[in-house]
Write a protein that holds these residues in place. Structure first.
Motif, PDB file in Angstrom:
ATOM      1  N   UNK A 118       7.668  10.279   0.092  1.00 33.00           N
ATOM      2  CA  UNK A 118       6.318  10.633   0.515  1.00 33.00           C
ATOM      3  C   UNK A 118       5.316  10.136  -0.520  1.00 33.00           C
ATOM      4  N   UNK A 119       4.195   9.620  -0.074  1.00 37.28           N
ATOM      5  CA  UNK A 119       3.209   9.033  -0.963  1.00 37.28           C
ATOM      6  C   UNK A 119       2.045   9.993  -1.155  1.00 37.28           C
ATOM      7  N   UNK A 120       1.910  10.520  -2.374  1.00 38.80           N
ATOM      8  CA  UNK A 120       0.775  11.389  -2.665  1.00 38.80           C
ATOM      9  C   UNK A 120      -0.443  10.531  -2.994  1.00 38.80           C
ATOM     10  N   UNK A 121      -1.557  11.189  -3.290  1.00 39.09           N
ATOM     11  CA  UNK A 121      -2.794  10.443  -3.553  1.00 39.09           C
ATOM     12  C   UNK A 121      -2.664   9.546  -4.776  1.00 39.09           C
ATOM     13  N   UNK A 122      -1.871   9.976  -5.759  1.00 39.06           N
ATOM     14  CA  UNK A 122      -1.680   9.147  -6.955  1.00 39.06           C
ATOM     15  C   UNK A 122      -0.948   7.854  -6.607  1.00 39.06           C
ATOM     16  N   UNK A 123       0.011   7.932  -5.699  1.00 36.17           N
ATOM     17  CA  UNK A 123       0.720   6.727  -5.275  1.00 36.17           C
ATOM     18  C   UNK A 123      -0.222   5.758  -4.569  1.00 36.17           C
ATOM     19  N   UNK A 124      -1.084   6.289  -3.704  1.00 32.00           N
ATOM     20  CA  UNK A 124      -2.040   5.426  -3.012  1.00 32.00           C
ATOM     21  C   UNK A 124      -3.004   4.781  -3.997  1.00 32.00           C
ATOM     22  N   UNK A 125      -3.439   5.549  -4.981  1.00 29.79           N
ATOM     23  CA  UNK A 125      -4.346   4.998  -5.995  1.00 29.79           C
ATOM     24  C   UNK A 125      -3.658   3.878  -6.781  1.00 29.79           C
ATOM     25  N   UNK A 126      -2.367   4.059  -7.055  1.00 27.44           N
ATOM     26  CA  UNK A 126      -1.631   3.030  -7.778  1.00 27.44           C
ATOM     27  C   UNK A 126      -1.557   1.742  -6.956  1.00 27.44           C
ATOM     28  N   UNK A 127      -1.312   1.867  -5.661  1.00 30.40           N
ATOM     29  CA  UNK A 127      -1.271   0.686  -4.802  1.00 30.40           C
ATOM     30  C   UNK A 127      -2.630  -0.006  -4.724  1.00 30.40           C
ATOM     31  N   UNK A 128      -3.671   0.782  -4.586  1.00 29.42           N
ATOM     32  CA  UNK A 128      -5.021   0.207  -4.515  1.00 29.42           C
ATOM     33  C   UNK A 128      -5.358  -0.531  -5.810  1.00 29.42           C
ATOM     34  N   UNK A 129      -4.874  -0.009  -6.934  1.00 27.94           N
ATOM     35  CA  UNK A 129      -5.189  -0.644  -8.218  1.00 27.94           C
ATOM     36  C   UNK A 129      -4.603  -2.037  -8.339  1.00 27.94           C
ATOM     37  N   UNK A 130      -3.480  -2.307  -7.647  1.00 29.98           N
ATOM     38  CA  UNK A 130      -2.837  -3.616  -7.770  1.00 29.98           C
ATOM     39  C   UNK A 130      -3.008  -4.488  -6.524  1.00 29.98           C
ATOM     40  N   UNK A 131      -3.543  -3.913  -5.438  1.00 28.46           N
ATOM     41  CA  UNK A 131      -3.676  -4.703  -4.210  1.00 28.46           C
ATOM     42  C   UNK A 131      -4.969  -4.442  -3.459  1.00 28.46           C
ATOM     43  N   UNK A 132      -5.817  -3.550  -3.956  1.00 27.04           N
ATOM     44  CA  UNK A 132      -7.055  -3.213  -3.284  1.00 27.04           C
ATOM     45  C   UNK A 132      -8.170  -4.201  -3.568  1.00 27.04           C
ATOM     46  N   UNK A 133      -9.393  -3.847  -3.212  1.00 26.05           N
ATOM     47  CA  UNK A 133     -10.506  -4.801  -3.299  1.00 26.05           C
ATOM     48  C   UNK A 133     -10.824  -5.272  -4.706  1.00 26.05           C
ATOM     49  N   UNK A 134     -10.499  -4.471  -5.725  1.00 25.44           N
ATOM     50  CA  UNK A 134     -10.838  -4.853  -7.091  1.00 25.44           C
ATOM     51  C   UNK A 134      -9.661  -5.402  -7.873  1.00 25.44           C
ATOM     52  N   UNK A 135      -8.515  -5.591  -7.210  1.00 28.69           N
ATOM     53  CA  UNK A 135      -7.343  -6.145  -7.889  1.00 28.69           C
ATOM     54  C   UNK A 135      -7.568  -7.642  -8.120  1.00 28.69           C
ATOM     55  N   UNK A 136      -7.488  -8.057  -9.359  1.00 26.02           N
ATOM     56  CA  UNK A 136      -7.849  -9.429  -9.690  1.00 26.02           C
ATOM     57  C   UNK A 136      -6.778 -10.463  -9.408  1.00 26.02           C
ATOM     58  N   UNK A 137      -5.525 -10.070  -9.421  1.00 28.99           N
ATOM     59  CA  UNK A 137      -4.442 -11.046  -9.284  1.00 28.99           C
ATOM     60  C   UNK A 137      -3.368 -10.492  -8.354  1.00 28.99           C
ATOM     61  N   UNK A 138      -3.783 -10.122  -7.154  1.00 28.62           N
ATOM     62  CA  UNK A 138      -2.863  -9.495  -6.211  1.00 28.62           C
ATOM     63  C   UNK A 138      -2.068 -10.557  -5.456  1.00 28.62           C
ATOM     64  N   UNK A 139      -0.845 -10.224  -5.038  1.00 25.88           N
ATOM     65  CA  UNK A 139      -0.048 -11.160  -4.242  1.00 25.88           C
ATOM     66  C   UNK A 139      -0.550 -11.269  -2.814  1.00 25.88           C
ATOM     67  N   UNK A 161       3.959 -11.260 -10.291  1.00 29.19           N
ATOM     68  CA  UNK A 161       2.987 -10.502  -9.499  1.00 29.19           C
ATOM     69  C   UNK A 161       3.688  -9.523  -8.558  1.00 29.19           C
ATOM     70  N   UNK A 162       4.682 -10.024  -7.816  1.00 33.99           N
ATOM     71  CA  UNK A 162       5.339  -9.130  -6.863  1.00 33.99           C
ATOM     72  C   UNK A 162       6.137  -8.055  -7.591  1.00 33.99           C
ATOM     73  N   UNK A 163       6.758  -8.431  -8.702  1.00 33.69           N
ATOM     74  CA  UNK A 163       7.497  -7.443  -9.479  1.00 33.69           C
ATOM     75  C   UNK A 163       6.589  -6.404 -10.093  1.00 33.69           C
ATOM     76  N   UNK A 164       5.391  -6.813 -10.484  1.00 30.35           N
ATOM     77  CA  UNK A 164       4.442  -5.865 -11.056  1.00 30.35           C
ATOM     78  C   UNK A 164       3.993  -4.816 -10.056  1.00 30.35           C
ATOM     79  N   UNK A 165       3.777  -5.241  -8.812  1.00 27.35           N
ATOM     80  CA  UNK A 165       3.406  -4.276  -7.775  1.00 27.35           C
ATOM     81  C   UNK A 165       4.539  -3.284  -7.554  1.00 27.35           C
ATOM     82  N   UNK A 166       5.770  -3.799  -7.480  1.00 24.00           N
ATOM     83  CA  UNK A 166       6.921  -2.916  -7.268  1.00 24.00           C
ATOM     84  C   UNK A 166       7.039  -1.899  -8.398  1.00 24.00           C
ATOM     85  N   UNK A 167       6.859  -2.336  -9.625  1.00 21.49           N
ATOM     86  CA  UNK A 167       6.987  -1.415 -10.764  1.00 21.49           C
ATOM     87  C   UNK A 167       5.875  -0.375 -10.779  1.00 21.49           C
ATOM     88  N   UNK A 168       4.715  -0.732 -10.243  1.00 23.33           N
ATOM     89  CA  UNK A 168       3.582   0.204 -10.240  1.00 23.33           C
ATOM     90  C   UNK A 168       3.898   1.470  -9.447  1.00 23.33           C
TER      91      UNK A 168
END
Length: 461
Positions: free
Chosen positions: A328-349, A396-403
């Motif tokens: 289950x994804x809590x709000x912290x998990x969603x924030x972590x995903x947004x940080x690496x793939x959301x609108x302000x992520x600079x080097x997202x896959x 990049x892809x490994x970094x998202x997974x680790x996040x």
């Protein structure tokens, strides 16, 4: 387990009809998988067009003391390429194709290199559908041996659980028929246990009595990522099992081959299928439509159209990927995903995807992969425009997974592991031991080279 001895004489391979060696014309083309970032240099390569030819080649190669790596489309070729195939013969099955539909019993017999698109089209002529994946050009055999996760999954389970028979070439070149009654332990192992037991040259799979389906996608600009991701997470927590969907955070380069709504853009997309009437589907989709998507293609379509909803690349492409099974994804998990793939992520896959699981996917069956236990499967993909850029793309892809590793739960889905990985986490201790026992019966010399080999006893968990 005893492995085959080192190669004895290259001349023995030269004498085998149907093999291409590195200095032969056509070798490089024959070795090229669908994933163009996976560079394969096997000892030799074969492209049989019949089961008899494939069996003859297997018998001759093993008699010469060499190992064999079966491969159909080559979507999952990266782990093989990373391990190296310099001591193995690559058995490409992509020319061994064909589909026969038994309409009365709703069964498709599919040859080992057949792609899903051919099965989908053949079944659709009779108002039937298959538990195919999101890409129509993936091979039926490779997809199914790894489990098989479709947009019908929450209602009908994994594709491997709908296999009724397989035809397998053993290490001696014998072709055996494998069913729940014939070689039952091998039948259990092949339904999710991967390619460590032989070359699957034909498969009989159940079809679904589905002629049309309510399916499509909703699309927003990446600026809506936080709101859409939270709403989709909340929506899936109580979602009827008739709906199977995914959500992706995607970035596309400016390319003339892409449709204008994707070219040069970053977007959020949720897509999938709802096995219900149109009124019920509209009721289920209402919370997402309340977020005012820029595009909404959900509607009734022929079942064959579902293969194109995910908009996966229609031609061979160079890519790397990574995967984590999540709870289950809590709000912290969603924030972590947004940080690496959301609108302000600079080097997202290119794509950060969540596949919603549960329902029938979580209901254990008598198979090597009995179920998928997570709530969501994260699958991250990035393109590799040049081979020298593979390392940063992998990072990049490994970094998202680790996040999001802190929210990991359940065994990984091996079809989404696009790199060399310890497969011990994929099986329980008991399952891993049973798989090794089955292999000891059918391949005691360790002939077969799989993308994800069985774990050694010490690494199973």
């Amino acid at each position: 387990m005893t492995l085959l001895p080192p190669a004895v004489e290259p001349a023995l391979l030269r004498a085998i009809d149907g093999l291409l060696l590195p200095d032969d014309p056509g070798y490089d083309e024959a070795c090229t998988p669908w994933n163009l970032a996976a560079v394969q240099h096997p000892l030799a390569v074969a492209e049989p067009t019949t089961i008899a030819e494939a069996a003859r080649i297997v018998a001759a190669v093993t008699a010469a003391g060499h190992r064999i790596a079966p491969q159909a489309s080559g979507h999952g070729a990266m782990p093989l390429a990373e391990r190296g195939l310099e001591d193995a013969v690559l058995l490409r099955l992509h020319r061994l194709t064909g589909v026969q539909i038994d309409v009365e019993h709703r069964i498709a017999r599919v040859l080992g290199g057949t792609l899903w698109r051919d099965v989908i089209d053949a079944a659709a002529e009779h108002g039937l559908a298959a538990l195919h994946g999101s890409s129509p050009d993936v091979s039926v055999s490779g997809y199914t041996l790894g489990g098989g996760l479709s947009f019908y999954a929450r209602e009908h389970g994994l594709a491997a659980h709908h296999v009724r028979a397989l035809e397998l070439i053993t290490a001696t070149g014998e072709v055996v028929r494998v069913t729940a009654d014939e070689h039952p332990d091998l039948f259990w192992a092949l339904r999710g246990g991967g390619g460590s037991f032989g070359a699957v040259v034909a498969m009989e799979i159940e079809l679904l009595p589905i002629a049309d389906v309510h399916a499509g996608f909703l699309l927003w600009d990446i600026s809506a990522a936080s709101a859409v991701l939270a709403a989709w997470r909340d929506w899936t927590r109580e979602l009827d099992r008739c709906a199977t969907t995914s959500l992706r955070l995607m970035r596309f380069p400016a390319m003339p081959d892409l449709p204008p709504f994707l070219s040069g853009r970053a977007v959020v997309v949720t897509d999938g299928a709802i096995l219900a009437d149109d009124q019920r589907a509209a009721e289920l989709l209402a919370p997402l439509r309340a977020l005012a998507p820029e595009m909404d293609t959900f509607g009734r379509m022929p079942a064959a159209g579902l293969a194109h909803v995910h908009m996966d690349p229609p031609v061979p492409s160079p890519a790397v990927g990574d995967h984590v099974m999540l709870g289950d994804l809590d709000d912290a998990a969603l924030a972590a995903l947004i940080s690496v793939a959301g609108p302000d992520a600079g080097d997202a896959p290119l794509s950060v995807e969540l596949r919603h699981l549960g329902g029938a996917v979580a209901e254990p069956q008598d198979a090597a992969v009995p179920s998928l236990d997570g709530d969501y499967a994260l699958f991250v993909v990035d393109l590799v425009p040049a081979l020298e850029l593979k390392a940063p793309a992998s990072a990049r892809v490994g970094g998202v997974a680790e996040t999001v590793r802190g929210w990991e739960r359940g065994a990984p889905y091996l079809n989404f592991l696009d790199h060399v990985a310890d497969t011990g986490a994929a099986y329980s201790v008991e399952t891993a031991e049973r798989l090794r026992r089955v292999r000891a019966v059918y391949d005691p010399a360790g002939t077969w080279v799989a993308a994800h080999p069985l774990p050694e006893a010490a690494s199973a968990v």
